[in-house]
Design an enzyme around this catalytic site. Structure first.
Site, PDB file in Angstrom:
ATOM      1  CG  ASP A  67      -8.681  11.423  -0.144  1.00 21.27           C
ATOM      2  OD1 ASP A  67      -9.074  12.529   0.258  1.00 21.27           O
ATOM      3  OD2 ASP A  67      -7.691  11.292  -0.885  1.00 21.27           O
ATOM      4  CG  ASN A 136       2.519   8.052  -5.674  1.00 22.06           C
ATOM      5  OD1 ASN A 136       1.584   8.825  -5.880  1.00 22.06           O
ATOM      6  ND2 ASN A 136       2.515   7.165  -4.698  1.00 22.06           N
ATOM      7  CG  HIS A 138      -1.512   9.704  -4.654  1.00 16.85           C
ATOM      8  ND1 HIS A 138      -0.561   9.518  -3.683  1.00 16.85           N
ATOM      9  CD2 HIS A 138      -2.030  10.938  -4.407  1.00 16.85           C
ATOM     10  CE1 HIS A 138      -0.514  10.575  -2.893  1.00 16.85           C
ATOM     11  NE2 HIS A 138      -1.390  11.453  -3.315  1.00 16.85           N
ATOM     12  CD  GLU A 143      -0.588   5.799  -2.631  1.00 15.73           C
ATOM     13  OE1 GLU A 143      -0.090   6.387  -3.603  1.00 15.73           O
ATOM     14  OE2 GLU A 143      -0.296   6.081  -1.455  1.00 15.73           O
TER      15      GLU A 143
HETATM   16  C1  F6R Z   1      -6.251  14.656  -0.879  1.00 15.70           C
HETATM   17  C2  F6R Z   1      -5.921  13.862  -2.049  1.00 15.70           C
HETATM   18  C3  F6R Z   1      -4.519  13.669  -2.502  1.00 15.70           C
HETATM   19  C4  F6R Z   1      -3.773  14.987  -2.705  1.00 15.70           C
HETATM   20  C5  F6R Z   1      -2.342  14.724  -3.167  1.00 15.70           C
HETATM   21  C6  F6R Z   1      -1.545  16.000  -3.331  1.00 15.70           C
HETATM   22  O1  F6R Z   1      -7.655  14.671  -0.672  1.00 15.70           O
HETATM   23  O2  F6R Z   1      -6.813  13.347  -2.621  1.00 15.70           O
HETATM   24  O3  F6R Z   1      -4.533  12.951  -3.716  1.00 15.70           O
HETATM   25  O4  F6R Z   1      -4.441  15.746  -3.664  1.00 15.70           O
HETATM   26  O5  F6R Z   1      -1.692  13.904  -2.232  1.00 15.70           O
HETATM   27  O6  F6R Z   1      -1.406  16.611  -2.092  1.00 15.70           O
HETATM   28  P1  F6R Z   1      -0.728  18.052  -1.951  1.00 15.70           P
HETATM   29  O7  F6R Z   1      -1.674  19.017  -2.571  1.00 15.70           O
HETATM   30  O8  F6R Z   1      -0.600  18.258  -0.474  1.00 15.70           O
HETATM   31  O9  F6R Z   1       0.575  17.986  -2.663  1.00 15.70           O
END
Ligand code: F6R
Length: 235
Positions: A67, A136, A138, A143
């Site tokens: 992403d 959440n 994702h 989302e």
């Molecule tokens: C980032 C991504 C997100 C993160 C998620 C957890 O490329 O795809 O899904 O993996 O937001 O983020 P952290 O590791 O910062 O808790």
């Protein structure tokens, strides 16, 4: 599904890095699906170390990131392109031309999403997809929703995600409100999926892996994947 319980963050990172290293050793021209965020930073550090010690060769590896924020140029220090360059790509012998992150400043974001899907297809799909998970549920920026989004698409980020990511920005108003993300189909098409989660994700990991499969918890779809490895840190 295989769940590996690591005693702490360092062990979680070591397990994940070993799995990725094994993938590269067994298939030097692997297509790696990569994630950003806090969780995989330790994993990337160990991959860099493996390269520096002469144990890993990235010269034939190709990568596709999950992403990117809309509106951030790759030189912006909070863009995911910048994150990948500084945490991994700049420190190993990967060919930059073989690294791919959605273009967050494309004039036509819809076309950019289509281009990204075509690119993944042309690469022959992802061999190993590294994932983190949001509180959440994702994965990528898929989302909670009424349905599973299939392909790469632009999403409006949930307020909870904007709040969580604001720790990286000076002010909350600076956090982009939209992102381009690979879809659930692209993630599920990866041959192997490696999900890493810190101890703070215990509750959502429980819901995602053992609760009902629902687009309200996007990561729950991973229960259907036939080669899923989850590395969770106990503390
Ligand atoms: C980032 C991504 C997100 C993160 C998620 C957890 O490329 O795809 O899904 O993996 O937001 O983020 P952290 O590791 O910062 O808790």
């Amino acid at each position: 599904m295989r769940i590996i319980k690591a005693s702490d963050y360092n062990e979680m990172s070591r397990c994940a890095a070993n799995i990725i290293a094994a993938q590269i050793t067994l298939k030097p021209d692997s297509v790696l699906g990569l994630a950003t965020g806090s969780t995989p930073i330790g994993t990337y550090k160990l991959l860099v170390k493996g390269y520096q010690q002469g144990n890993l060769d990235f010269s034939k590896v190709k990568s596709v990131n999950l992403d990117e924020y809309c509106g951030l140029d790759g030189s912006h220090d909070q863009s995911y392109r910048y994150f990948m360059n500084t945490n991994l790509f700049n420190h190993v012998n990967i060919d930059m031309a073989n690294t791919n992150v959605p273009n967050g400043i494309a004039t036509d974001l819809e076309q950019e999403c289509k281009r990204y899907d075509r690119l993944i297809e042309e690469l022959g799909g992802v061999d190993l997809q590294l994932l983190g998970i949001g509180h959440n549920g994702h994965i990528g920026f898929n989302e909670p929703n009424e349905f599973f989004d299939k392909t790469t698409h632009v999403v409006d980020l949930k307020q909870s995600t904007i709040d969580a990511n604001s720790r990286f920005f000076e002010k909350i108003e600076d956090v982009p409100k939209r992102a381009s993300t690979m879809g659930i189909k692209s993630i599920m098409s990866a041959k192997k999926v490696l999900l890493v989660a810190g101890a703070d994700k215990k509750d959502i990991i429980e819901r995602a892996l053992f609760g009902p499969i629902t687009p309200q918890v996007p990561a729950s779809v991973l229960q259907f994947h036939n080669d899923l490895i989850v590395v969770v840190s106990e503390k």
